[in-house]
Design an enzyme around this catalytic site. Structure first.
Site, short mmCIF file in Angstrom:
data_model
loop_
_atom_site.label_atom_id
_atom_site.label_comp_id
_atom_site.label_asym_id
_atom_site.label_seq_id
_atom_site.Cartn_x
_atom_site.Cartn_y
_atom_site.Cartn_z
N ASP A 41 -18.79 -5.82 11.29
CA ASP A 41 -18.45 -5.51 9.89
C ASP A 41 -16.95 -5.31 9.71
O ASP A 41 -16.34 -5.82 8.77
CB ASP A 41 -19.20 -4.27 9.42
CG ASP A 41 -20.70 -4.52 9.24
OD1 ASP A 41 -21.19 -5.55 9.75
OD2 ASP A 41 -21.38 -3.68 8.61
N SER A 44 -14.91 1.30 -4.81
CA SER A 44 -15.56 0.11 -4.26
C SER A 44 -16.50 -0.57 -5.24
O SER A 44 -17.17 0.09 -6.04
CB SER A 44 -16.35 0.48 -3.00
OG SER A 44 -16.80 -0.69 -2.36
N LYS A 75 -19.56 -7.56 3.65
CA LYS A 75 -20.05 -8.68 4.47
C LYS A 75 -21.55 -8.91 4.23
O LYS A 75 -22.28 -7.99 3.86
CB LYS A 75 -19.78 -8.43 5.96
CG LYS A 75 -20.71 -7.43 6.66
CD LYS A 75 -21.88 -8.11 7.32
CE LYS A 75 -22.92 -7.24 7.94
NZ LYS A 75 -23.44 -6.06 7.33
N SER A 130 -20.06 -1.62 3.46
CA SER A 130 -19.18 -0.78 2.63
C SER A 130 -18.37 0.19 3.47
O SER A 130 -17.19 0.44 3.18
CB SER A 130 -19.99 -0.04 1.55
OG SER A 130 -20.93 0.83 2.15
N SER A 131 -18.98 0.77 4.52
CA SER A 131 -18.22 1.73 5.33
C SER A 131 -17.11 1.03 6.11
O SER A 131 -16.02 1.59 6.29
CB SER A 131 -19.15 2.48 6.29
OG SER A 131 -19.69 1.61 7.25
N GLY A 143 -25.02 1.88 1.58
CA GLY A 143 -26.35 1.89 2.19
C GLY A 143 -27.17 0.64 1.96
O GLY A 143 -28.38 0.66 2.15
N ALA A 144 -26.53 -0.46 1.55
CA ALA A 144 -27.30 -1.69 1.28
C ALA A 144 -27.08 -2.74 2.38
O ALA A 144 -27.48 -3.89 2.24
CB ALA A 144 -26.88 -2.26 -0.08
N LEU A 194 -24.19 -3.96 3.35
CA LEU A 194 -23.15 -4.91 2.93
C LEU A 194 -21.76 -4.55 3.46
O LEU A 194 -20.74 -5.04 2.97
CB LEU A 194 -23.11 -5.01 1.39
CG LEU A 194 -24.42 -5.47 0.74
CD1 LEU A 194 -24.32 -5.37 -0.77
CD2 LEU A 194 -24.78 -6.89 1.16
N GLU A 223 -15.38 3.27 12.08
CA GLU A 223 -16.80 2.89 12.03
C GLU A 223 -17.61 3.67 13.07
O GLU A 223 -18.76 4.02 12.83
CB GLU A 223 -16.95 1.38 12.29
CG GLU A 223 -16.77 0.51 11.08
CD GLU A 223 -18.04 0.45 10.25
OE1 GLU A 223 -18.84 -0.48 10.38
OE2 GLU A 223 -18.26 1.39 9.45
#
Length: 397
Positions: free
Chosen positions: A205, A136, A13, A146-147, A141-142, A144, A194
């Site tokens: 997210d 992925s 996202k 991912s988690s 850690g950006a 976006l 999450e």
């Protein structure tokens, strides 16, 4: 016994508009990013459950009787309507050999896997012997999501093998999606995953990962937008690390210091989010090129506002200058202070222009992807429908 090999994916996202203002009750728009996390599910060795996460260096395998015994210790309070308790997480850490307070991605990803696996099986019946592999396209850690994409894929896979949701992919189909009711259940469990990873996430997210498209978030209320266009973008990671907590605190301090100046800026960001929502919802019925200059202006105005809030960074200014030299419009996405930026690519942008912009951005030391926003949410795929690149990654891992 689980007998099929299947692949599912969920999108990352980006925040389109509303960063930082959202913390103060304003509207934010979050959109699904078509860089995806893929989960491959296949029958495993009898009596074993295995998970491989090559991106964070995890390869673990457990005997199902061991997991059943552990489930007996933590199952009393497992439900998609309740967050994981500290006692449950301590028991899982001890079982997996994870130190208290460990926050490395591999520790948190393993913990989330164990919690979701045991909590879902406590409610819906044993998870059969399966091998799960997750790969992925999203950098970790950006900012976006991912988690969340990981948690959504995991929730869908575990609920499906336990029989809590259907396997909607029919023979001969390339992709399929679940019913609204099933997606709601996937989203609830993904949110619990999450919470294991982030403690107190907003839920945005995982909702984007589940439903895709775009959604509006305001004061804890999440509303998926009806019918939104898929827009082409460049996503650029400046690779400049930043602390979201420090940036949020800095904005708060500025607002307390200059309320008469800063509050109108927040109101303007809120208005941009709402105006942008109107444009996005009008676009599918009327796909006129005239919408794009409006969206570009929103990018420009909001980027200036975010600089006023103090969350800009020289790397982000550079990103905006480079893309402006190619007549393209950019803004930061997420916390700012470095991190990522997005650049809108109108339909008439030529491939050579995109390539030239990408080369110039990479020459700055940035990482750059051409992708889309407004992508579909969690999806089940037949293996033959996947790109060679994804198949290769899933086969290698």
């Amino acid at each position: 016994m689980w007998a099929r090999e299947l692949v599912m994916s969920a999108p990352g996202k980006v925040i389109l508009h509303g960063e930082h203002a959202v913390v103060l009750g304003k509207v934010a728009l979050a959109v699904a990013l078509d860089l995806r996390t893929f989960l491959r599910l296949r029958p495993g060795a009898e009596g074993r459950l295995s998970v491989s996460l090559p991106g964070v260096g995890v390869r673990r395998s457990w005997d199902t009787p061991e997991l059943r015994a552990l489930r007996g210790r933590i199952a009393a309070d497992c439900d998609e309507s309740k967050p994981p308790s500290l006692e449950q997480l301590d028991a899982l850490r001890e079982f997996a050999g994870i130190a208290a307070g460990a926050s490395a991605p591999e520790s948190l990803a393993t913990l989330a896997f164990l919690y979701m696996c045991l909590a879902i099986s406590a409610k819906y019946g044993d998870v059969p012997s399966v091998d799960i592999l997750v790969w992925s396209e999203l950098p970790t850690g950006a900012g976006l999501g991912s988690s969340a994409a990981y948690a959504v894929c995991l929730a869908a896979a575990l609920l499906m093998v336990c029989g809590a949701i259907s396997c909607p992919l029919q023979e001969g189909e390339s992709t399929a999606r679940w019913t609204e009711e099933e997606l709601t259940l996937i989203n609830s469990w993904a949110f619990r995953g999450e919470q294991v990873i982030h403690g107190n996430p907003s839920g945005v997210d995982n909702a984007v990962g589940t439903w895709g498209g775009a959604l509006r978030y305001q004061a804890g209320k999440i509303t998926p937008l009806k019918r939104v266009p898929t827009l082409r973008i460049l996503l650029t990671n400046t690779k400049v690390p930043r602390s979201t907590k420090v940036l949020v605190a800095g904005v708060k301090e500025k607002i307390l210091k200059f309320p008469a100046i800063m509050n109108p800026v927040l109101d303007s960001i809120d208005a941009i989010s709402q105006e942008c929502q109107s444009v996005l919802e009008a676009m599918p019925a009327n796909p006129s090129p005239e919408h794009y200059p409006v969206l570009e202006e929103f990018f420009d105005i909001n980027q200036h506002h975010l600089n006023v809030l103090g969350v800009g960074h020289p790397s982000l200014d550079r990103l905006c200058q480079v893309t402006a030299s190619h007549s393209l419009h950019s803004k930061l996405t997420g916390a700012g202070g470095g991190g990522c930026g997005i650049t809108l690519l109108p339909p008439d942008t030529s491939p050579p222009a995109v390539e030239a912009a990408k080369q110039d951005l990479c020459a700055c030391g940035f990482e750059c992807w051409e992708t889309k926003i407004g992508a579909p949410g969690v999806t089940l795929h037949s293996c033959c429908s996947l790109s060679a690149r994804v198949l290769h990654a899933l086969a290698q891992s």
